[in-house]
Design an enzyme around this catalytic site. Structure first.
Site, PDB file in Angstrom:
ATOM      1  N   HIS A 106       0.846  -1.200   0.000  1.00  0.00           N
ATOM      2  CA  HIS A 106       0.000   0.000   0.000  1.00  0.00           C
ATOM      3  C   HIS A 106       0.877   1.245   0.000  1.00  0.00           C
ATOM      4  O   HIS A 106       1.763   1.379   0.835  1.00  0.00           O
ATOM      5  CB  HIS A 106      -0.904   0.022   1.239  1.00  0.00           C
ATOM      6  CG  HIS A 106      -2.065  -0.924   1.157  1.00  0.00           C
ATOM      7  ND1 HIS A 106      -3.170  -0.828   1.960  1.00  0.00           N
ATOM      8  CD2 HIS A 106      -2.293  -1.973   0.333  1.00  0.00           C
ATOM      9  CE1 HIS A 106      -4.027  -1.774   1.644  1.00  0.00           C
ATOM     10  NE2 HIS A 106      -3.512  -2.500   0.672  1.00  0.00           N
ATOM     11  N   TYR A 119      -9.136   5.499   7.620  1.00  0.00           N
ATOM     12  CA  TYR A 119      -9.289   5.788   9.055  1.00  0.00           C
ATOM     13  C   TYR A 119     -10.297   6.928   9.160  1.00  0.00           C
ATOM     14  O   TYR A 119     -10.039   8.023   8.656  1.00  0.00           O
ATOM     15  CB  TYR A 119      -7.958   6.235   9.666  1.00  0.00           C
ATOM     16  CG  TYR A 119      -6.902   5.154   9.779  1.00  0.00           C
ATOM     17  CD1 TYR A 119      -6.114   4.787   8.691  1.00  0.00           C
ATOM     18  CD2 TYR A 119      -6.676   4.511  10.997  1.00  0.00           C
ATOM     19  CE1 TYR A 119      -5.140   3.802   8.807  1.00  0.00           C
ATOM     20  CE2 TYR A 119      -5.694   3.530  11.123  1.00  0.00           C
ATOM     21  CZ  TYR A 119      -4.940   3.180  10.032  1.00  0.00           C
ATOM     22  OH  TYR A 119      -3.972   2.207  10.152  1.00  0.00           O
ATOM     23  N   PRO A 174      -4.234   0.110  18.658  1.00  0.00           N
ATOM     24  CA  PRO A 174      -3.977  -0.328  17.287  1.00  0.00           C
ATOM     25  C   PRO A 174      -4.058   0.786  16.224  1.00  0.00           C
ATOM     26  O   PRO A 174      -3.726   0.541  15.063  1.00  0.00           O
ATOM     27  CB  PRO A 174      -5.062  -1.380  17.039  1.00  0.00           C
ATOM     28  CG  PRO A 174      -6.131  -1.074  18.029  1.00  0.00           C
ATOM     29  CD  PRO A 174      -5.463  -0.465  19.215  1.00  0.00           C
ATOM     30  N   LYS A 223       1.126  -0.261  15.033  1.00  0.00           N
ATOM     31  CA  LYS A 223       2.526  -0.393  15.442  1.00  0.00           C
ATOM     32  C   LYS A 223       2.855  -1.635  16.276  1.00  0.00           C
ATOM     33  O   LYS A 223       4.032  -1.953  16.462  1.00  0.00           O
ATOM     34  CB  LYS A 223       2.947   0.852  16.250  1.00  0.00           C
ATOM     35  CG  LYS A 223       3.059   2.105  15.411  1.00  0.00           C
ATOM     36  CD  LYS A 223       4.312   2.075  14.550  1.00  0.00           C
ATOM     37  CE  LYS A 223       4.245   2.995  13.369  1.00  0.00           C
ATOM     38  NZ  LYS A 223       4.086   2.329  12.061  1.00  0.00           N
ATOM     39  N   TYR A 247       4.078   6.350  10.197  1.00  0.00           N
ATOM     40  CA  TYR A 247       3.231   5.236   9.768  1.00  0.00           C
ATOM     41  C   TYR A 247       4.051   4.171   9.036  1.00  0.00           C
ATOM     42  O   TYR A 247       3.871   2.973   9.259  1.00  0.00           O
ATOM     43  CB  TYR A 247       2.082   5.752   8.890  1.00  0.00           C
ATOM     44  CG  TYR A 247       0.983   4.746   8.706  1.00  0.00           C
ATOM     45  CD1 TYR A 247      -0.038   4.622   9.642  1.00  0.00           C
ATOM     46  CD2 TYR A 247       0.977   3.887   7.602  1.00  0.00           C
ATOM     47  CE1 TYR A 247      -1.045   3.679   9.494  1.00  0.00           C
ATOM     48  CE2 TYR A 247      -0.025   2.942   7.440  1.00  0.00           C
ATOM     49  CZ  TYR A 247      -1.035   2.841   8.393  1.00  0.00           C
ATOM     50  OH  TYR A 247      -2.024   1.902   8.238  1.00  0.00           O
TER      51      TYR A 247
HETATM   52  C1  PHB Z   1      -6.035  -4.447  10.740  1.00  0.00           C
HETATM   53  O1  PHB Z   1      -6.042  -4.714   9.532  1.00  0.00           O
HETATM   54  O2  PHB Z   1      -6.439  -5.263  11.575  1.00  0.00           O
HETATM   55  C2  PHB Z   1      -5.538  -3.126  11.184  1.00  0.00           C
HETATM   56  C3  PHB Z   1      -4.992  -2.255  10.267  1.00  0.00           C
HETATM   57  C4  PHB Z   1      -4.534  -1.009  10.670  1.00  0.00           C
HETATM   58  C5  PHB Z   1      -4.635  -0.646  12.003  1.00  0.00           C
HETATM   59  C6  PHB Z   1      -5.172  -1.526  12.934  1.00  0.00           C
HETATM   60  C7  PHB Z   1      -5.642  -2.771  12.526  1.00  0.00           C
HETATM   61  O3  PHB Z   1      -4.209   0.590  12.386  1.00  0.00           O
END
Ligand code: PHB
Ligand code: APR
Length: 392
Positions: free
Chosen positions: A75, A203, A295, A299, A387
């Site tokens: 990505h 997000y 989450p 990280k 990130y």
């Molecule tokens: C996930 O795909 O479970 C996932 C992806 C990004 C995040 C947290 C969880 O920031």
């Protein structure tokens, strides 16, 4: 009680313990992994799935990059959604790097297969695992398997046993400091075999709370919505979940959500936690045993991997060059990177969630934070470099 010997006893067969074992195996350093659960139980845990480039590089160098290279989704950006509109952040244009979406369960599976092929010892369903005498020169670990007591004498113990493990709990209270923040909400997550809403992650901060659109593959989606921490999974039908998710997205993304039956649904609490230091004589804390991040910054696994990198370098140096410098530096080196990821994860969490106690002032500051972020190349670069992963 049977007594055996190895160089390093690793407690825990999560990604930290398995990766450390894998690197030590390849360096010819004998080790044993003791895991409380069964292999199937460990593989059934659903965790996050975004790997930094440094994590991909380390897994590849450790000989477990093959399936990751085939199935991992690279990505180059992420989107933030607020005010019912989408703002893309081009990670690669801003940092020259990308992230790879590949489930942590798959990382674990690859590491288990490599360990089995190597023939290294992993004892699953080891009960009453107890690290002993690590403040002296002859540490040992005792455990019970099928009702029989065992002892392994060793040079070092790696505590890779997660937040609820025995390693950190074995350290005397006066020798360890802990720092913690518990967030007043949880994440309700689902897995469903439907195509993801977008080819990248979204997000979202909405008046109804945070939402995240993620994926495991082009046909499997992973979605989350912020929920009260005391909510019950049974109260969330699939229909209610899909409805809530769509209401938290911009209209165009909401219209692209493909719904289907979920096959996993759970609520996870959010917490920031750090223990200091990470070394107690011949015991080292690694990964979730030492720190937890919410989450939101993706990280958790990446930090576990950087800990393993520092510790494995120290152990290889100890056995190869008879130098303790790397082991002596482990705690300070690892914590320097950990605290930066703790800050980033806290900031992302603060910026993207609705806090039950927030005042109108807090709310306006959050809106300004988001508006500034997407209007400033410098701010987007700062988010992006965190990130994609700060240097090791
Ligand atoms: C996930 O795909 O479970 C996932 C992806 C990004 C995040 C947290 C969880 O920031
Ligand atoms: N004895 C033996 N094993 C134990 C004990 C114990 N007393 N307590 C816990 N364990 C095992 C757990 O069953 C688990 O398999 O230790 C393992 C720890 O694994 P994780 O919790 O996955 O921690 P870690 O390997 O550090 O991985 C960090 O996992 O939680 C995510 O977000 C986190 O992605 C990050 C990664």
């Amino acid at each position: 009680m049977s007594v055996t010997r190895t160089k390093v006893v690793i407690i825990g067969a999560g990604p930290s313990g398995l990766l450390l074992g894998q690197i030590l195996d390849r360096a010819g350093i004998d080790n044993v992994i003791l895991e409380r659960r069964s292999k199937d139980y460990v593989l059934a845990r659903v965790r996050a799935g975004v790997l930094e480039q440094g994590t991909v590089d380390l897994l590849t160098a450790a000989g477990v990059g093959e399936r990751l290279a085939e199935d991992g989704l690279v990505h180059h950006g992420i989107s933030l959604c607020f005010d019912r509109s989408l703002h893309r952040i081009d990670l690669t244009e801003l940092t020259g790097k990308a992230v790879t979406v590949y489930g942590q369960t798959e990382v674990t599976r690859d590491l288990m297969a490599a360990r089995e092929a190597f023939g290294a010892r992993t004892i699953y369903e080891a009960e009453a695992v107890t690290p002993l005498d690590f403040d002296g020169v002859s540490p040992r670990v005792t455990y019970v398997k099928d009702g029989v007591g065992h002892e392994i004498a060793c040079d070092f113990i790696a505590g890779c046993d997660g937040y609820h493990g025995i390693s950190r709990a074995s350290v005397p209270d006066g020798a360890i400091a802990t720092y913690e923040r518990v967030y007043p909400f949880g994440w309700l997550g689902i897995l469903a075999d439907v195509p993801p809403v977008d080819h990248e992650l979204i997000y979202a901060n909405s008046p109804r709370g945070f939402a995240l659109c993620s994926m495991r593959s082009l046909t499997r989606s992973r979605y989350y919505v912020q929920c009260p921490i005391d909510d019950h999974v049974e109260d969330w039908t699939d229909e209610r979940f899909w409805d809530e998710l769509r209401r938290r997205l911009d209209p165009a993304s909401a219209a692209r959500v493909v719904v289907g039956p979920s096959f996993e649904k759970s609520i996870a609490p959010l917490r920031s936690f750090v223990a200091e230091p990470l070394r107690f004589g011949r015991l080292f804390l690694v990964g979730d045993a030492a720190h937890i991040v919410p989450p939101t910054g993706a990280k958790g696994l990446n930090l576990a991997v950087s800990d393993v990198r520092y510790l494995s370098e120290g152990l290889i140096e100890h056995y190869g060059e008879q130098s303790g410098a790397g082991l002596d530096a482990y705690s300070v080196r690892a914590l320097a990177r950990i605290w930066k990821a703790v800050r980033f994860s806290w900031w992302m969490t603060t910026m993207l969630h609705r806090f039950p106690q927030a005042t109108t002032f807090d709310q306006r500051i959050q809106e300004a934070d988001l508006a500034y972020l997407v209007s400033s190349r410098a701010a987007m670069t700062s988010l992006s470099e965190n990130y994609v992963g700060l240097p090791f």
